[in-house]
Design a protein around this motif. Structure first.
Motif, PDB file in Angstrom:
ATOM      1  N   ALA A 109       0.832  -1.212   0.000  1.00 15.05           N
ATOM      2  CA  ALA A 109       0.000   0.000   0.000  1.00 15.05           C
ATOM      3  C   ALA A 109       0.868   1.264   0.000  1.00 15.05           C
ATOM      4  CB  ALA A 109      -0.926  -0.012   1.204  1.00 15.05           C
ATOM      5  N   GLY A 110       1.945   1.225   0.780  1.00 14.09           N
ATOM      6  CA  GLY A 110       2.823   2.395   0.858  1.00 14.09           C
ATOM      7  C   GLY A 110       3.836   2.462  -0.264  1.00 14.09           C
ATOM      8  N   ARG A 111       3.857   1.424  -1.114  1.00  8.15           N
ATOM      9  CA  ARG A 111       4.773   1.345  -2.263  1.00  8.15           C
ATOM     10  C   ARG A 111       6.220   1.585  -1.840  1.00  8.15           C
ATOM     11  NH1 ARG A 111       1.460   1.874  -6.906  1.00  8.15           N
ATOM     12  NH2 ARG A 111       2.993   2.913  -8.183  1.00  8.15           N
ATOM     13  N   ARG A 112       6.626   0.784  -0.837  1.00  5.32           N
ATOM     14  CA  ARG A 112       8.004   0.853  -0.358  1.00  5.32           C
ATOM     15  C   ARG A 112       8.552  -0.547  -0.159  1.00  5.32           C
ATOM     16  NH1 ARG A 112       8.728   5.869   3.575  1.00  5.32           N
ATOM     17  NH2 ARG A 112       7.587   7.279   2.261  1.00  5.32           N
ATOM     18  N   ALA A 113       9.871  -0.677  -0.243  1.00  2.88           N
ATOM     19  CA  ALA A 113      10.514  -1.959   0.078  1.00  2.88           C
ATOM     20  C   ALA A 113      11.712  -1.706   0.970  1.00  2.88           C
ATOM     21  CB  ALA A 113      10.966  -2.653  -1.203  1.00  2.88           C
ATOM     22  N   TRP A 114      11.878  -2.588   1.971  1.00  8.61           N
ATOM     23  CA  TRP A 114      13.057  -2.574   2.823  1.00  8.61           C
ATOM     24  C   TRP A 114      13.906  -3.774   2.420  1.00  8.61           C
ATOM     25  CZ3 TRP A 114       8.338  -0.924   4.206  1.00  8.61           C
ATOM     26  CH2 TRP A 114       8.257   0.327   4.827  1.00  8.61           C
ATOM     27  N   VAL A 115      15.156  -3.523   2.155  1.00  6.57           N
ATOM     28  CA  VAL A 115      16.024  -4.550   1.568  1.00  6.57           C
ATOM     29  C   VAL A 115      17.321  -4.615   2.364  1.00  6.57           C
ATOM     30  CG1 VAL A 115      17.256  -5.227  -0.527  1.00  6.57           C
ATOM     31  CG2 VAL A 115      15.065  -4.029  -0.724  1.00  6.57           C
ATOM     32  N   GLN A 116      17.679  -5.811   2.822  1.00  7.55           N
ATOM     33  CA  GLN A 116      18.929  -5.942   3.582  1.00  7.55           C
ATOM     34  C   GLN A 116      20.156  -5.796   2.676  1.00  7.55           C
ATOM     35  OE1 GLN A 116      18.321  -9.674   5.832  1.00  7.55           O
ATOM     36  NE2 GLN A 116      18.717  -8.437   7.650  1.00  7.55           N
ATOM     37  N   GLY A 117      21.279  -5.461   3.291  1.00  8.29           N
ATOM     38  CA  GLY A 117      22.484  -5.068   2.570  1.00  8.29           C
ATOM     39  C   GLY A 117      23.188  -6.160   1.775  1.00  8.29           C
ATOM     40  N   PHE A 147      18.306  -0.860   3.065  1.00 12.74           N
ATOM     41  CA  PHE A 147      17.882   0.221   2.168  1.00 12.74           C
ATOM     42  C   PHE A 147      16.352   0.305   2.177  1.00 12.74           C
ATOM     43  CE2 PHE A 147      21.831  -1.480   0.468  1.00 12.74           C
ATOM     44  CZ  PHE A 147      22.561  -0.365   0.084  1.00 12.74           C
ATOM     45  N   GLU A 148      15.845   1.510   2.041  1.00 15.82           N
ATOM     46  CA  GLU A 148      14.399   1.685   1.862  1.00 15.82           C
ATOM     47  C   GLU A 148      14.190   2.329   0.504  1.00 15.82           C
ATOM     48  OE1 GLU A 148      12.562   3.771   5.111  1.00 15.82           O
ATOM     49  OE2 GLU A 148      10.792   4.240   3.908  1.00 15.82           O
ATOM     50  N   PHE A 149      13.415   1.641  -0.356  1.00 10.73           N
ATOM     51  CA  PHE A 149      13.212   2.122  -1.724  1.00 10.73           C
ATOM     52  C   PHE A 149      11.758   2.501  -1.981  1.00 10.73           C
ATOM     53  CE2 PHE A 149      16.810  -0.893  -2.386  1.00 10.73           C
ATOM     54  CZ  PHE A 149      17.713  -0.021  -2.960  1.00 10.73           C
ATOM     55  N   ARG A 150      11.573   3.496  -2.839  1.00  8.60           N
ATOM     56  CA  ARG A 150      10.251   3.783  -3.397  1.00  8.60           C
ATOM     57  C   ARG A 150       9.988   2.766  -4.509  1.00  8.60           C
ATOM     58  NH1 ARG A 150      11.476   8.170  -5.989  1.00  8.60           N
ATOM     59  NH2 ARG A 150      11.237   9.530  -4.194  1.00  8.60           N
ATOM     60  N   LEU A 151       8.741   2.308  -4.604  1.00  6.63           N
ATOM     61  CA  LEU A 151       8.376   1.361  -5.661  1.00  6.63           C
ATOM     62  C   LEU A 151       7.412   2.008  -6.645  1.00  6.63           C
ATOM     63  CD1 LEU A 151       7.814  -1.824  -3.458  1.00  6.63           C
ATOM     64  CD2 LEU A 151       9.883  -1.163  -4.711  1.00  6.63           C
ATOM     65  N   ASN A 152       7.467   1.548  -7.878  1.00  6.76           N
ATOM     66  CA  ASN A 152       6.639   2.070  -8.955  1.00  6.76           C
ATOM     67  C   ASN A 152       5.861   0.911  -9.586  1.00  6.76           C
ATOM     68  OD1 ASN A 152       8.269   4.738  -9.041  1.00  6.76           O
ATOM     69  ND2 ASN A 152       9.820   3.172  -9.334  1.00  6.76           N
ATOM     70  N   THR A 153       4.763   1.231 -10.229  1.00  5.76           N
ATOM     71  CA  THR A 153       4.006   0.189 -10.931  1.00  5.76           C
ATOM     72  C   THR A 153       4.773  -0.222 -12.186  1.00  5.76           C
ATOM     73  OG1 THR A 153       1.941   1.141 -10.144  1.00  5.76           O
ATOM     74  CG2 THR A 153       1.801  -0.326 -12.055  1.00  5.76           C
ATOM     75  N   VAL A 154       5.066  -1.497 -12.312  1.00  2.10           N
ATOM     76  CA  VAL A 154       5.767  -2.008 -13.499  1.00  2.10           C
ATOM     77  C   VAL A 154       5.202  -3.391 -13.830  1.00  2.10           C
ATOM     78  CG1 VAL A 154       7.966  -2.808 -14.463  1.00  2.10           C
ATOM     79  CG2 VAL A 154       7.930  -0.795 -12.978  1.00  2.10           C
ATOM     80  N   GLY A 155       4.728  -3.583 -15.069  1.00  2.00           N
ATOM     81  CA  GLY A 155       4.227  -4.885 -15.504  1.00  2.00           C
ATOM     82  C   GLY A 155       3.040  -5.353 -14.675  1.00  2.00           C
ATOM     83  N   PRO A 156       3.069  -6.604 -14.183  1.00  2.00           N
ATOM     84  CA  PRO A 156       4.174  -7.552 -14.248  1.00  2.00           C
ATOM     85  C   PRO A 156       4.522  -8.066 -15.643  1.00  2.00           C
ATOM     86  CG  PRO A 156       2.311  -8.487 -13.027  1.00  2.00           C
ATOM     87  CD  PRO A 156       1.933  -7.107 -13.389  1.00  2.00           C
TER      88      PRO A 156
END
Ligand SMILES: Cc1cc2nc3c(=O)[nH]c(=O)nc-3n(C[C@H](O)[C@H](O)[C@H](O)COP(=O)(O)OP(=O)(O)OC[C@H]3O[C@@H](n4cnc5c(N)ncnc54)[C@H](O)[C@@H]3O)c2cc1C
Length: 462
Positions: free
Chosen positions: A103-111, A202-211
């Motif tokens: 919903a927030g269009r974010r991802a947290w990703v380990q290093g 890292f915290e990234f913004r996500l965008n609509t792509v595909g799938p």
């Protein structure tokens, strides 16, 4: 975030719960190997961390014992900076968790995550952020250097989608960097590489792509390279930002999508990926697909997550690699002539040239807004000598890569720091950053005055 493991520690660092791998350990040779098989370094200790506390303990241990530090994310960098001789490798390869807030269009990703990890989790929600074009590349090194890929012209570089990072600094302190917290550090992390500490998340913004996206390569015979490039130059000038393209020059790789009779034939291959609706893509790509008669056109509706790993088998871990790279301006006729003259004169059937089309959203971000330099360049080209263990193409194709690079000399316009090799002139790091270099030196002086993190493309005051 902690990734569980059952493996016992083999030696004690105070507070360390991951695995410590030394020279006498059965896994030592596997653990010290990086993607580039030409790199052969022997660290004293590999500290495979399973959480942030391990990273803090390892940094403090290294400082206390005066050990050189190498940081390993995905271990993919061609320069092999993820491993050092005699020092300690702070290895994040067991920290690969990805969490998506749909919903927030974010991802947290380990290093220690790889791009395949991120694409898999984000695409489950029809979301993505700009990543590299090979799924076994590390997220950390790629992001910290800038991050170019199929989506960048529409959604910006990877760093343009970075919202925050958790980092362990040279004195073992944990900081969060974002627009509001340590903004100077956050600015520097968006291009300045591993110079400022160990990024654990890292915290990234996500965008609509595909799938599903319209994507795939179009192949022409190598003899047509000059004409194809002239057409390509005019075609991309007005192409929408949705369209990402990478031109590859080399022998057609023996992948299942390419018919066997074309395997190893020298070709110019334009890889395409359209980040918008497929129906628009058909129309946009029509002129390119109709240019002359391609040897092969396998552009079609494809799942983005699968397309992201289509090139994986052409750049295998453990083969030997030597790269030279530069940014280039628009493809003038005399530049095209140089590319066409040199691109196919390598010896190894696995050596190749890759040229990314930049511009679009990359160049709309103001120069200096992040630490990624040379945003106005049109293309990033890498001249990649590749040979398998035991093959004798190494010397010849290393000379080919260097000779080709020299021939491009008068067109050079900066370079992408993540494409620099281990034996570059130190001036090339400055070249990669251009006008942002001096500010990077200031931030380095604030957060790592002793240059503890120097086993990288190092930022320092000359
Ligand atoms: C086959 C191939 C394809 C590629 N394709 C692309 C592409 O499409 N787009 C693109 O932008 N780049 C691409 N690259 C380049 C890529 O960005 C770099 O190789 C990058 O360094 C890979 O990240 P890594 O985590 O695997 O690096 P590693 O080799 O693990 O580390 C390299 C350096 O990054 C820093 N680093 C790594 N992890 C951390 C961390 N957690 N905290 C702080 N510093 C860290 C350190 O300074 C380290 O020395 C490609 C490389 C290869 C070999």
């Amino acid at each position: 975030m902690t990734t569980p493991t059952t493996a016992p520690a083999v030696e004690t660092i105070d507070g360390f719960r991951g695995r410590l791998i030394k020279g006498d350990h059965a896994d030592y040779d596997i653990a010290r190997a990086v993607w580039n098989g030409a790199i052969d370094r022997r660290p004293r200790l590999i500290a495979r961390c399973i959480g942030v506390a391990d990273v803090v303990a390892a940094v403090r241990f290294a400082r206390d014992h005066d050990l050189e530090i190498a940081i390993r994310g995905g271990g993919h960098n061609v320069a092999g900076t993820a491993v050092c001789d005699d020092g300690i490798v702070i290895d994040l390869s067991a920290m690969r968790a990805v969490r998506v807030d749909h919903a927030g269009r974010r991802a947290w990703v380990q290093g220690g995550a790889l791009w395949g990890d991120v694409d898999r989790e984000t695409q489950a929600h029809g979301l993505a952020t700009t990543g590299g074009i090979v799924s076994h590349t590390g997220v950390a090194g790629l992001t910290l250097g800038g991050g170019v890929g199929w989506l960048m012209r529409k959604h910006g570089l990877t760093v343009d989608n970075l919202l925050a990072a958790d980092i362990v600094t040279a004195d073992g302190e944990r900081l969060r960097a974002s627009e509001d917290e340590h903004p100077d550090l956050f600015w520097a992390l968006r291009g300045g590489g591993g110079n400022f500490g160990v990024v654990t998340s890292f915290e990234f913004r996500l965008n609509t792509v595909g799938p599903t996206v319209l994507a795939g390569p179009i192949l022409w015979d190598a003899a047509d390279a000059g004409e194809v490039l002239r057409f390509y130059r005019d075609f991309i000038r007005d192409a929408p930002d949705d369209l990402g393209t990478v031109v590859r020059f080399g022998a057609a790789p023996p992948v299942s999508d390419i018919p066997e009779d074309l395997h190893w034939r020298p070709v110019v291959m334009i890889g395409t990926c359209y980040a918008g609706p497929c129906r628009d893509a058909e129309q946009v790509l029509r002129p390119l697909r109709a240019f002359r008669t391609p040897l092969l056109d396998i552009v079609g509706p494809t799942r983005y997550v699968e397309f992201q790993s289509a090139l994986d088998s052409t750049v295998v871990h453990g083969w030997n690699y030597y790269w030279k790279s530069t940014h280039l301006p628009e493809l003038r006729d005399d530049l095209i002539d140089v590319i066409a003259e040199h691109a196919f004169s390598c010896s190894s059937p696995r050596s190749y040239v890759a040229m990314f089309h930049l511009k679009g959203a990359v160049s709309r971000v103001t120069e200096g807004a992040t630490a990624f330099g040379n945003r106005q360049a049109s293309h990033a080209i890498t001249l990649d000598a590749v040979w398998r263990p035991g093959e004798d193409f190494g010397d010849r194709d290393t000379a080919w890569s260097k000779g080709f690079f020299a021939a491009l000399g008068r067109f050079r316009q900066g370079v992408y720091v993540n494409f620099l090799n281990h034996d570059e002139d130190p001036d090339r790091v400055r070249e990669a950053y251009g006008s942002v270099y001096d500010r990077l030196v200031d931030v380095k002086t604030t957060y790592d005055p002793g240059n503890v993190f120097h086993h990288n493309q190092n930022i320092r005051r000359d």
